[in-house]
Design a protein around this motif. Structure first.
Motif, PDB file in Angstrom:
ATOM      1  N   VAL A 263      26.510  80.345  39.831  1.00 16.09           N
ATOM      2  CA  VAL A 263      26.818  81.379  40.820  1.00 16.09           C
ATOM      3  C   VAL A 263      27.318  82.643  40.131  1.00 16.09           C
ATOM      4  O   VAL A 263      28.001  82.590  39.108  1.00 16.09           O
TER       5      VAL A 263
ATOM      6  N   TYR B 298      25.206  71.486  35.446  1.00 14.41           N
ATOM      7  CA  TYR B 298      25.697  72.039  36.715  1.00 14.41           C
ATOM      8  C   TYR B 298      24.559  72.097  37.736  1.00 14.41           C
ATOM      9  O   TYR B 298      23.394  72.269  37.363  1.00 14.41           O
TER      10      TYR B 298
ATOM     11  N   ALA C 187      24.785  75.695  48.112  1.00 14.90           N
ATOM     12  CA  ALA C 187      25.422  74.556  47.456  1.00 14.90           C
ATOM     13  C   ALA C 187      25.693  73.485  48.498  1.00 14.90           C
ATOM     14  O   ALA C 187      25.956  73.791  49.661  1.00 14.90           O
TER      15      ALA C 187
ATOM     16  N   VAL D  84      34.269  73.960  40.847  1.00 14.15           N
ATOM     17  CA  VAL D  84      33.665  75.107  40.160  1.00 14.15           C
ATOM     18  C   VAL D  84      34.379  75.438  38.856  1.00 14.15           C
ATOM     19  O   VAL D  84      35.600  75.567  38.816  1.00 14.15           O
TER      20      VAL D  84
ATOM     21  N   TYR E 273      35.374  73.954  46.539  1.00 14.75           N
ATOM     22  CA  TYR E 273      34.262  73.623  45.647  1.00 14.75           C
ATOM     23  C   TYR E 273      34.746  73.200  44.261  1.00 14.75           C
ATOM     24  O   TYR E 273      35.802  73.634  43.803  1.00 14.75           O
TER      25      TYR E 273
ATOM     26  N   LEU F  24      29.526  73.541  40.445  1.00 13.74           N
ATOM     27  CA  LEU F  24      29.145  74.952  40.330  1.00 13.74           C
ATOM     28  C   LEU F  24      29.682  75.539  39.021  1.00 13.74           C
ATOM     29  O   LEU F  24      30.770  75.160  38.568  1.00 13.74           O
TER      30      LEU F  24
END
Ligand code: SF4
Ligand code: ZN
Ligand code: ZN
Lengths: 330, 64
Positions: free
Chosen positions: A162, A158, A44, A74, A72, A50
């Motif tokens: 993950v 996105y 990333a 996310v 992050y 994410l």
């Protein structure tokens, strides 16, 4: 036993690194391992959005927390699989994580959780799908999850999807692929896969942490997670491979990490090359006629993806409770 | 001491004091496959558990 960093009393030993840590330094160690993995494999970039697939288990909740701690952007995605009480309880752990760890961050966090429920949105659940299609439960489950994760990542725009696969998971999958010489799977067993053919970029930032470490992270961080096993997991191959590797690791600490990272360093490329040279290559992908997802089509060459075929059959079947499926499979 | 096993859940009583390593040996468990938890934190292998301790032994291997 003293912490390697600050010499305070240690709470955990990591035999393969010959290191002990106090609670604080262990949490830092885990975050550093993840940061290092993301950088090393180019998982990333700063500013990327994410999406983390969360199950309510230790790995995905630890991953969500670590990624947030590392700064992050996310969001979480949870899929209710309809596996009896197990799924209900798992969903509660995810909700608790959100209210304990995300909401108190207040405006510092714009993180959201999306909840997709198979039964209410697609009219089926994993036990019924397994029964209706004759697939193993984990296969019906994996197919459903992969499709919904890919779709959510695509539709939510996105950059990376993950997942919480840890070192033990990846070593066990590698072991299984080697035992059966699954060359095509070996060629794709990478901790990061680039976006292609309408599928999102995928990454596994926990591959440097063992499952004992992700569990310890949760305990020391105060994250409650689903400890019970999924009732469908009993006796699956993956678990057998893990026990085989655990015995080897006990005898020689570090073996698992050497096996997996040695593969990535020295062998993965060879399998990739040999697979690229395959004469038929990958078939061109079509858009599924019912959901638009990329698919290689069904056996008659119709553009209908495996998920749509499975979900349509399962939705037409009488619901099968998990207990009944267990007795039928015995 | 009270020892709570998980997956499946089962409570056992042992006489203390006893070291974690010894307890796991008695239970025939690999140290790498479990965490020993007491009062919300982890107990390292070399720690000695007193007779009045209450500990959870949590397996970490999952098959999902
Ligand atoms: S063990 Fe199998 S059925 Fe259960 S959640 Fe995991 S993949 Fe799905
Ligand atoms: Zn320390
Ligand atoms: Zn489709």
């Amino acid at each position: 036993m003293k912490c390697r960093v600050c010499r305070a009393p240690g709470v955990i030993d990591i035999r393969r690194h010959n290191a002990n840590f106090c609670a604080d330094h262990f949490l830092r160690y885990c975050r550093e391992q993840v940061a290092r993995t993301i950088k090393e494999f180019d998982m990333a970039a700063p500013g990327d959005r994410l999406l983390v697939a969360v199950s309510g288990g230790k790995d995905s909740l630890a991953l969500w927390d670590i990624l947030l701690e590392l700064g992050y952007d996310v969001d979480g995605l949870y899929v209710g699989l309809g596996i009896g009480d197990y799924s209900d309880v798992s969903g509660t752990y995810v909700q608790n994580f959100v209210s304990t760890f995300l909401e108190p961050r207040g405006e510092r966090s714009t993180t959201t959780l999306t909840h997709i429920d198979l039964r209410s949105e697609y009219d089926y659940d994993v036990p019924t799908a397994a029964d209706a299609t004759g697939r193993a439960p984990c296969s019906a489950c994996g197919l459903s999850k992969r499709h919904l994760f890919d779709k959510a990542a695509r539709e939510g725009d996105y950059d990376v999807l993950v997942t919480g696969h840890n070192l033990d998971d990846e070593a066990a999958v590698l072991y299984g692929n080697v035992m059966k010489w699954q060359i095509d799977y070996l060629a794709r067993q990478r901790p990061v896969l680039a976006a292609e053919n309408g599928f999102p970029k995928k990454a596994k930032p926990l591959v440097r942490l063992s499952e004992r470490e992700t569990a310890a992270y949760c305990v020391l961080r105060g994250i409650d997670y689903q400890v019970e096993e999924c009732p469908m997991a009993a006796g699956n191959r993956h678990l057998e491979y893990k026990h085989a590797l655990a015995a080897a690791e006990e005898a020689s600490p570090g073996m698992k990490q050497a096996f997996y990272f040695g593969y990535l360093r020295d062998a993965a490329e060879l399998f990739e090359q040999s697979n690229d040279g395959a004469p038929d290559g990958a078939p061109a992908l079509l858009a599924c006629e019912s959901c638009g997802s990329p698919t290689s089509g069904d056996t008659n060459g119709q553009p209908r993806c495996a998920f749509c075929r499975l979900s349509q059959r399962a939705a037409a079947a009488e619901p099968v409770p998990v207990e009944l499926l267990q007795t039928r499979r015995r | 001491m009270l020892v709570k096993l998980r997956n499946p859940s089962k409570d056992l009583i042992f006489d203390g004091p006893m070291s974690v390593v010894k307890l796991l040996k008695k239970l025939d468990l690999q140290r790498e496959s479990v965490l020993v938890i007491r009062d919300g934190t982890l107990v390292p292998g070399d720690a000695v558990l007193p007779d009045d301790a209450e500990v959870e032994i949590r397996p970490v291997i999952s098959g999902g």
